[in-house]
Design an enzyme around this catalytic site. Structure first.
Site, PDB file in Angstrom:
ATOM      1  NE  ARG A   1      16.784  -0.798  -3.138  1.00  0.00           N
ATOM      2  CZ  ARG A   1      15.784  -0.256  -2.443  1.00  0.00           C
ATOM      3  NH1 ARG A   1      14.890  -1.046  -1.866  1.00  0.00           N
ATOM      4  NH2 ARG A   1      15.667   1.059  -2.319  1.00  0.00           N
TER       5      ARG A   1
ATOM      6  NE  ARG B   1      10.868  -9.004  -2.123  1.00  0.00           N
ATOM      7  CZ  ARG B   1      10.631  -8.145  -1.130  1.00  0.00           C
ATOM      8  NH1 ARG B   1      11.586  -7.319  -0.755  1.00  0.00           N
ATOM      9  NH2 ARG B   1       9.466  -8.113  -0.522  1.00  0.00           N
TER      10      ARG B   1
ATOM     11  CD  GLU C   1       7.958  -0.460   1.288  1.00  0.00           C
ATOM     12  OE1 GLU C   1       8.806   0.376   0.930  1.00  0.00           O
ATOM     13  OE2 GLU C   1       8.250  -1.558   1.787  1.00  0.00           O
TER      14      GLU C   1
ATOM     15  CB  SER D   1       9.487   3.253   2.946  1.00  0.00           C
ATOM     16  OG  SER D   1       9.720   3.038   4.311  1.00  0.00           O
TER      17      SER D   1
ATOM     18  NE  ARG E   1       7.668  -3.033  -4.501  1.00  0.00           N
ATOM     19  CZ  ARG E   1       7.804  -3.614  -3.314  1.00  0.00           C
ATOM     20  NH1 ARG E   1       7.031  -3.233  -2.296  1.00  0.00           N
ATOM     21  NH2 ARG E   1       8.698  -4.558  -3.125  1.00  0.00           N
TER      22      ARG E   1
END
Length: 422
Positions: free
Chosen positions: A259, A274, A346, A349, A388
């Site tokens: 990403r 991130r 988070e 999801s 994460r």
């Protein structure tokens, strides 16, 4: 993609759904383009029919010795005008398709309404956050152990990359194997090893294109690196008609994800929260329309199982309409407790996309013995983000001497190692 017929029949409902996402009404623009395209289609059909009739009339006039010149002049005018109307109809259709492709999914009726993450609704918690005196963040722990190297990663790749070494590299691999074993062995998911590069049609099908192209990495061969294995897993039913009786399909995969993080300047610049490249175990379900709501609950519980087995405290929140992803109609976020940040972040999801992606992919199902098809429903969820989860283990299992206690569930995957030390 949206059902154009449904917009025609109930434009007010369509605009109400968009309003819940904080968007302006779109039905007037959509219906105007649709009306103009349909008018062009009607005109085209009438002109083609008249051309065929005129051809017959010219032949009859010549056989009967009548003057056919007026008919021939009309035919010449039709031949000149037809390509123009065809081009107009195609251009209007393309413009309508482009517009519909940029409109997000409508939220479910029970999705909480709100402008942003502050309106998300917590629905449950599991586990008690540990009281850790002077808790450190994961990058402090990893660098002190000498097993997390951001400087080396930056020299070769730039910002938002990490090099893991020794026990932490093994811990990341152990987490991924642990997740896959649970999802395939206990939750009934079929493991898939998908392509890591896809063409633009696959990304269009799941909603990343055209709206989010800036967040994607494109290769020199007109492929894109996958931002999540949701893309190839969901596209397994692209342009297919599957038997309703075989559903649901449940797929899982461990892949790296790539990403650009184009919209995250200044956010989470330290550490592994991130990254441009990270590992994730993904879950995707393909269901009949009447199965998706129950499957959504089930998928969320599958992700929760991972955190429970690892003893990581977490909470589950329902995302409000202003915080949901582009393709989702309803989303549950699972947020794991990070002592170093003193907050929940988070880690998974889980989204029910209804038939939104299926319409873009032309993915349908048909009951045995019936001719009529219907669009499938698609769901996706992290099961969970491996990086994460590594962060959560480091921060929740940190010891006063800087070492990391290995959760009991992971020790068989770590050859019995109980503690990671410098």
């Amino acid at each position: 993609m949206h059902d154009l017929r449904a917009i025609r029949e109930n434009p007010e409902s369509f605009d109400r759904g968009l309003a819940r996402r904080g968007l302006e009404p779109m039905s007037p623009t959509v219906l105007d383009l649709d009306s103009r395209r349909r008018a062009a289609q009607t005109q085209l059909q009438e002109m083609q029919a008249r051309r065929n009739e005129a051809a017959k009339e010219i032949g009859l006039a010549k056989r009967e010795g009548r003057d056919a010149q007026p008919l021939m002049d009309e035919m010449a005018q039709l031949k000149e005008r037809l390509p123009q109307v065809e081009e107009e109809e195609k251009a209007l259709g393309a413009e309508l398709d482009r517009l519909l492709a940029t409109i997000p999914n409508l939220p479910a009726d029970d999705a909480p309404e709100g402008p942003d993450e502050t309106a998300n609704v917590e629905i449950r918690r599991w586990g008690e956050p540990k009281a850790i005196e002077n808790a450190k963040q994961h990058f402090e722990l990893g660098e002190a152990l000498g097993l997390m190297d951001f400087e080396a990663a930056s020299r070769m790749s730039g910002a938002r990359f990490t090099v893991l070494k020794g026990g932490l590299a093994r811990l990341e691999r152990a987490l991924a194997d642990f997740m896959l074993d649970i999802h395939t062995g206990e939750h009934g998911y079929t493991e898939i090893a998908p392509p890591l590069m896809v063409r633009d049609n696959a990304l269009f099908g799941t909603g990343q294109l055209p709206k989010f192209e800036e967040d994607l990495f494109r290769t020199g061969t007109d492929h894109y690196l996958i931002p999540t294995s949701e893309v190839p897993l969901t596209n397994l039913v692209n342009d297919q008609i599957v038997a309703t009786e075989e559903l649901p399909y449940r797929y899982t995969a461990l892949t790296p994800c790539f990403r650009a993080e184009a919209g995250s300047a200044g956010r989470d610049t330290r550490g592994m929260i991130r990254q441009h490249q990270f590992w994730k175990v993904e879950m995707v379900s393909i269901t009949a329309p009447d199965q998706s709501e129950a499957e959504h609950q089930r998928m969320t519980q599958c992700a929760e199982t991972i955190l429970q087995r690892l003893g990581l405290p977490y909470r589950v929140v329902t995302l409000c309409t202003g915080d949901m992803g582009f393709s989702a109609r309803k989303t549950y976020d699972i947020e794991v407790w990070l002592p170093g940040q003193n907050m929940y972040r988070e880690i998974s999801s889980c989204s029910n996309c209804g038939d939104f992606q299926a319409r873009r992919m032309k993915a349908r199902c048909r009951p045995k013995g019936e001719k009529q098809t219907q669009f499938v429903h698609t769901l996706n969820g992290s099961g969970v983000a491996v990086g994460r989860c590594l962060i959560a283990v480091l921060e929740n299992y940190q010891q006063p001497d800087g070492s990391i206690l290995v959760p009991e569930a992971l020790r068989p995957y770590m050859r019995g190692l109980e503690r990671i030390t410098a």
